[in-house]
Design a protein around this motif. Structure first.
Motif, PDB file in Angstrom:
ATOM      1  N   ALA A  42       8.155  -0.593   3.906  1.00 17.34           N
ATOM      2  CA  ALA A  42       8.325   0.849   4.095  1.00 17.34           C
ATOM      3  C   ALA A  42       6.999   1.582   4.234  1.00 17.34           C
ATOM      4  O   ALA A  42       6.874   2.524   5.031  1.00 17.34           O
ATOM      5  CB  ALA A  42       9.126   1.422   2.929  1.00 17.34           C
ATOM      6  N   THR A  43       5.995   1.168   3.457  1.00 16.87           N
ATOM      7  CA  THR A  43       4.745   1.953   3.406  1.00 16.87           C
ATOM      8  C   THR A  43       3.507   1.162   3.798  1.00 16.87           C
ATOM      9  O   THR A  43       2.449   1.751   4.027  1.00 16.87           O
ATOM     10  CB  THR A  43       4.535   2.505   1.985  1.00 16.87           C
ATOM     11  OG1 THR A  43       4.369   1.416   1.068  1.00 16.87           O
ATOM     12  CG2 THR A  43       5.726   3.350   1.547  1.00 16.87           C
ATOM     13  N   ARG A  90      10.017  -5.217   0.146  1.00 16.69           N
ATOM     14  CA  ARG A  90      10.754  -4.112   0.763  1.00 16.69           C
ATOM     15  C   ARG A  90       9.950  -2.810   0.656  1.00 16.69           C
ATOM     16  O   ARG A  90       9.983  -1.974   1.560  1.00 16.69           O
ATOM     17  CB  ARG A  90      12.140  -3.981   0.133  1.00 16.69           C
ATOM     18  CG  ARG A  90      13.029  -5.178   0.464  1.00 16.69           C
ATOM     19  CD  ARG A  90      14.499  -4.940   0.306  1.00 16.69           C
ATOM     20  NE  ARG A  90      15.241  -6.154   0.664  1.00 16.69           N
ATOM     21  CZ  ARG A  90      15.520  -6.542   1.897  1.00 16.69           C
ATOM     22  NH1 ARG A  90      15.109  -5.801   2.915  1.00 16.69           N
ATOM     23  NH2 ARG A  90      16.203  -7.655   2.141  1.00 16.69           N
ATOM     24  N   LYS A  91       9.211  -2.649  -0.420  1.00 14.92           N
ATOM     25  CA  LYS A  91       8.322  -1.489  -0.536  1.00 14.92           C
ATOM     26  C   LYS A  91       7.174  -1.591   0.469  1.00 14.92           C
ATOM     27  O   LYS A  91       6.783  -0.595   1.092  1.00 14.92           O
ATOM     28  CB  LYS A  91       7.776  -1.386  -1.955  1.00 14.92           C
ATOM     29  CG  LYS A  91       8.825  -1.031  -3.003  1.00 14.92           C
ATOM     30  CD  LYS A  91       8.218  -1.034  -4.393  1.00 14.92           C
ATOM     31  CE  LYS A  91       9.271  -0.727  -5.468  1.00 14.92           C
ATOM     32  NZ  LYS A  91       8.699  -0.827  -6.843  1.00 14.92           N
ATOM     33  N   VAL A  92       6.645  -2.802   0.615  1.00 14.01           N
ATOM     34  CA  VAL A  92       5.567  -3.002   1.590  1.00 14.01           C
ATOM     35  C   VAL A  92       6.059  -2.702   3.000  1.00 14.01           C
ATOM     36  O   VAL A  92       5.354  -2.080   3.808  1.00 14.01           O
ATOM     37  CB  VAL A  92       5.022  -4.440   1.498  1.00 14.01           C
ATOM     38  CG1 VAL A  92       4.089  -4.744   2.676  1.00 14.01           C
ATOM     39  CG2 VAL A  92       4.280  -4.657   0.179  1.00 14.01           C
ATOM     40  N   LYS A 142      -0.687  -1.677  -5.610  1.00  8.16           N
ATOM     41  CA  LYS A 142       0.080  -0.528  -6.107  1.00  8.16           C
ATOM     42  C   LYS A 142       1.515  -0.904  -6.468  1.00  8.16           C
ATOM     43  O   LYS A 142       2.220  -0.137  -7.117  1.00  8.16           O
ATOM     44  CB  LYS A 142       0.075   0.583  -5.065  1.00  8.16           C
ATOM     45  CG  LYS A 142       0.758   0.235  -3.761  1.00  8.16           C
ATOM     46  CD  LYS A 142       0.609   1.325  -2.711  1.00  8.16           C
ATOM     47  CE  LYS A 142       1.328   2.595  -3.120  1.00  8.16           C
ATOM     48  NZ  LYS A 142       1.311   3.621  -2.054  1.00  8.16           N
ATOM     49  N   HIS A 143       1.955  -2.093  -6.051  1.00  7.09           N
ATOM     50  CA  HIS A 143       3.334  -2.508  -6.303  1.00  7.09           C
ATOM     51  C   HIS A 143       3.456  -3.576  -7.397  1.00  7.09           C
ATOM     52  O   HIS A 143       4.567  -4.013  -7.695  1.00  7.09           O
ATOM     53  CB  HIS A 143       3.957  -3.052  -5.013  1.00  7.09           C
ATOM     54  CG  HIS A 143       3.922  -2.092  -3.867  1.00  7.09           C
ATOM     55  ND1 HIS A 143       4.519  -0.851  -3.927  1.00  7.09           N
ATOM     56  CD2 HIS A 143       3.351  -2.186  -2.634  1.00  7.09           C
ATOM     57  CE1 HIS A 143       4.328  -0.214  -2.780  1.00  7.09           C
ATOM     58  NE2 HIS A 143       3.620  -1.012  -1.989  1.00  7.09           N
ATOM     59  N   THR A 167       3.166  -9.670   3.334  1.00  5.00           N
ATOM     60  CA  THR A 167       2.483  -8.399   3.579  1.00  5.00           C
ATOM     61  C   THR A 167       1.755  -8.414   4.911  1.00  5.00           C
ATOM     62  O   THR A 167       1.817  -7.449   5.689  1.00  5.00           O
ATOM     63  CB  THR A 167       1.496  -8.104   2.434  1.00  5.00           C
ATOM     64  OG1 THR A 167       2.222  -7.970   1.211  1.00  5.00           O
ATOM     65  CG2 THR A 167       0.703  -6.837   2.706  1.00  5.00           C
ATOM     66  N   GLN A 174      -0.726   2.040   5.470  1.00  4.65           N
ATOM     67  CA  GLN A 174      -1.861   1.810   4.574  1.00  4.65           C
ATOM     68  C   GLN A 174      -2.785   0.742   5.136  1.00  4.65           C
ATOM     69  O   GLN A 174      -4.014   0.874   5.074  1.00  4.65           O
ATOM     70  CB  GLN A 174      -1.345   1.388   3.195  1.00  4.65           C
ATOM     71  CG  GLN A 174      -2.464   1.214   2.168  1.00  4.65           C
ATOM     72  CD  GLN A 174      -1.948   0.718   0.820  1.00  4.65           C
ATOM     73  OE1 GLN A 174      -0.743   0.529   0.636  1.00  4.65           O
ATOM     74  NE2 GLN A 174      -2.861   0.484  -0.110  1.00  4.65           N
ATOM     75  N   ALA A 195      11.797  -7.005  -4.111  1.00  2.00           N
ATOM     76  CA  ALA A 195      11.496  -5.594  -4.365  1.00  2.00           C
ATOM     77  C   ALA A 195      10.138  -5.198  -3.790  1.00  2.00           C
ATOM     78  O   ALA A 195      10.002  -4.144  -3.145  1.00  2.00           O
ATOM     79  CB  ALA A 195      11.539  -5.323  -5.871  1.00  2.00           C
ATOM     80  N   VAL A 196       9.132  -6.036  -4.022  1.00  2.00           N
ATOM     81  CA  VAL A 196       7.779  -5.700  -3.570  1.00  2.00           C
ATOM     82  C   VAL A 196       7.697  -5.676  -2.047  1.00  2.00           C
ATOM     83  O   VAL A 196       7.149  -4.738  -1.452  1.00  2.00           O
ATOM     84  CB  VAL A 196       6.756  -6.689  -4.165  1.00  2.00           C
ATOM     85  CG1 VAL A 196       5.391  -6.509  -3.492  1.00  2.00           C
ATOM     86  CG2 VAL A 196       6.625  -6.487  -5.663  1.00  2.00           C
TER      87      VAL A 196
END
Length: 433
Positions: A136-137, A132-134, A76-77, A94, A141, A129-130
Motif C-alpha cells: 500500500a505505501t 500488505r502494508k508495504v 516502520k512495520h 518488498t 517511499q 500483514a507486513v
C-alpha cells in the motif's frame, strides 16, 4: 530493477519454487558468507527448470541490490527484527512490490513459503500483514530513498581511492545492475541483430533485458559466450596472432581463453580449480574452439611462452554490478592475502615469459593495491619490465582511462548512459630482449 512477472493463469503456485530458492540463497550469502556463484555451482538450483533458475538468481540479485532500501521500508512495520529467513522473505517481497510486482502473487507466495517452514511457520501472519502494508505505501517511499551504499569496509577505501563523487556514481551503477554482454566468435553485427542487441565500441555485443541466456539466438550454435565488455578488453590488448603460443593463467571460467582461441592462437589455459574449468571445457565444445586446458597451481608451472595473460585472483570488487552478493558475503579480511598472491604470481609469470614477449596483467578489482600499485612495484622488482602504452591504442579505449604508470583503469560508472561496465585494471607489460 526487480522481477515483475506474475504466475501464469491456472497455476497459482508457479512463483513459489523460484522465490523459495532465492530466499535460501539470500540466507546462505548473509549467514554463511557464501557467494551466489558458489551456491549455484554446488547444485543449489539444479532441481529448478531453466526459467525458474534464471528467475531465482534475478530475484536474489535484485534483493541484494535493494537491501538497504528494503530494510528502510520495512523498519516502520516491524517492532523487532524477525529471524533471517523471514526477514529475507520480507526483503524479497518488498523489492518486488516496490518495483511493480503484483501484490496478490507476491504476498500469497511468500506467506505460503513461510507458512510451510518447519521453524517459522507461525510467522506467516506477520509476513502477510507486513507485505500488505508495504504494497500500500512502499512504492512511494522506495522512490524517495537514496541509492543503497556499499558497506563501510569497502566504501571507505574506494572513496579514498577515487573520491566521493566517483563513489556515488559507482554505487548508482551497482544499483542499476548490468545488461548482458557477449563476446562473439565471428560477425558481431550479425549476432547483435539476431539477439536484438548493439555492438559496443570495443566489439562486445550488449543486450538489454536478455531473459534466459540459453534461449537467445546463437547460443546452441556457439556463436558467442557471455563476458562483460570490460572483461573482454585484456585479451584484445594481448593481440594474440594465429599460431602464437599463449599461456592463459587463472583461466576459469574461460571467457578470455575463448577469445584467445578464436584468434587461432595456440592457447594453454591453466587454473587451480578443475571444477571451474568444467565450464570452460563446456564452452569450448559449444563454440567449436580449441585450447589445452589443465588444472594446476600457477606457481608450480614451468616452461616458457611468448605471450601470457594473467587474470590474477582478486577481491572482484569491480564486478558488484553483476554480483551484488559480494559485499554481503565478504568483509575485506582476505584483501591482504590476495595482494601478496598477486605479486607472487606476477613474479612467477614473468619468469615464464620469453625475452621480447608480452604479458597482460589484469584484475577485476577497483582497489589500486590490486592494480596500479602492483604494476608500479613490479616495475621496481624487474629491470627488464616496461609498460607498453602503445598497446592501449585500440578501438573503444578512452584516453582518459589510461593511468599514470601506463595501465588502464575501468570503473562501473564509465559508460553510465548505456549500462556501465565492470571495474578492471589492465596493464600490457613487455620483456626486454
Amino acid at each position: 530493477m526487480a522481477d515483475q512477472s506474475t504466475q501464469p493463469a491456472g497455476n497459482p503456485q508457479a512463483g513459489i519454487p523460484a522465490r523459495r530458492s532465492a530466499i535460501a540463497m539470500l540466507d546462505q550469502i548473509q549467514d554463511e558468507g557464501r557467494l551466489m556463484a558458489e551456491l549455484i555451482g554446488s547444485g543449489m538450483l539444479d532441481r529448478l527448470d531453466a526459467p525458474d533458475r534464471a528467475r531465482a538468481q534475478r530475484l536474489a540479485s535484485d534483493t541484494l541490490r535493494g537491501l538497504e532500501r528494503a530494510d528502510r521500508v520495512l523498519k516502520k512495520h516491524l517492532n523487532k527484527v524477525p529471524p533471517l529467513t523471514v526477514l529475507n522473505a520480507l526483503r524479497l517481497g518488498t523489492v518486488e512490490l516496490c518495483n511493480g510486482g503484483a501484490a496478490h502473487g507476491v504476498v500469497n507466495d511468500l506467506v505460503q513459503i513461510i507458512g510451510r517452514h518447519k521453524r517459522y511457520g507461525h510467522l506467516k501472519g506477520l509476513v502477510n500483514a507486513v507485505l500488505r502494508k508495504v504494497a500500500a505505501t512502499g512504492p512511494e517511499q522506495w522512490a524517495a530513498l537514496r541509492v543503497p551504499r556499499l558497506p563501510k569496509w569497502l566504501r571507505n577505501p574506494l572513496a579514498d581511492a577515487w573520491g566521493a563523487e566517483a563513489m556515488l556514481a559507482m554505487e548508482a551503477a551497482h544499483f542499476a545492475g548490468a545488461p548482458l554482454d557477449l563476446s562473439v566468435k565471428g560477425d558481431a553485427d550479425a549476432v547483435a541483430q539476431a539477439v536484438n542487441g548493439k555492438v559496443l565500441t570495443t566489439g562486445s555485443v550488449r543486450v538489454t533485458d536478455a531473459g534466459q541466456v540459453s534461449a537467445l539466438a546463437g547460443f546452441e550454435a556457439g556463436d558467442w559466450w557471455v563476458q562483460d565488455a570490460a572483461a573482454a578488453i585484456p585479451a584484445r590488448l594481448l593481440q594474440a596472432q594465429s599460431g602464437t603460443r599463449v599461456l592463459d593463467l587463472c583461466a576459469a571460467p574461460g571467457g578470455k581463453t575463448l577469445q584467445l582461441a578464436a584468434t587461432g592462437a595456440d592457447v594453454t589455459a591453466v587454473d587451480i580449480s578443475d571444477s571451474r574449468l568444467g565450464r570452460l571445457r563446456e564452452n569450448l565444445t559449444r563454440t567449436g574452439l580449441f585450447a589445452t586446458v589443465q588444472a594446476g597451481d600457477v606457481l608450480d608451472l614451468q616452461g616458457s611462452w611468448p605471450a601470457i595473460l594473467l587474470d590474477a585472483p582478486c577481491s572482484a570488487t569491480g564486478t558488484i554490478r553483476r554480483h551484488p552478493d559480494l559485499p554481503h558475503a565478504k568483509d575485506g579480511s582476505e584483501f591482504g592475502g590476495l595482494i601478496d598472491l598477486q605479486a607472487r604470481m606476477i613474479d612467477h609469470a614473468w619468469g615464464l615469459l620469453e625475452a621480447g614477449g608480452r604479458m597482460v596483467y589484469c584484475t577485476c578489482s577497483l582497489l589500486p593495491d590490486e592494480g596500479e600499485v602492483q604494476v608500479i612495484e613490479a616495475l621496481e622488482r624487474h629491470g627488464d619490465m616496461s609498460v607498453d602504452r602503445d598497446a592501449l591504442a585500440v578501438p573503444g579505449i578512452d584516453a582518459e582511462w589510461v593511468t599514470a604508470e601506463g595501465g588502464l583503469r575501468l570503473r562501473p560508472d564509465y559508460w553510465a548512459d548505456i549500462g556501465g561496465m565492470d571495474g578492471f585494471y589492465i596493464a600490457v607489460l613487455r620483456k626486454e630482449r
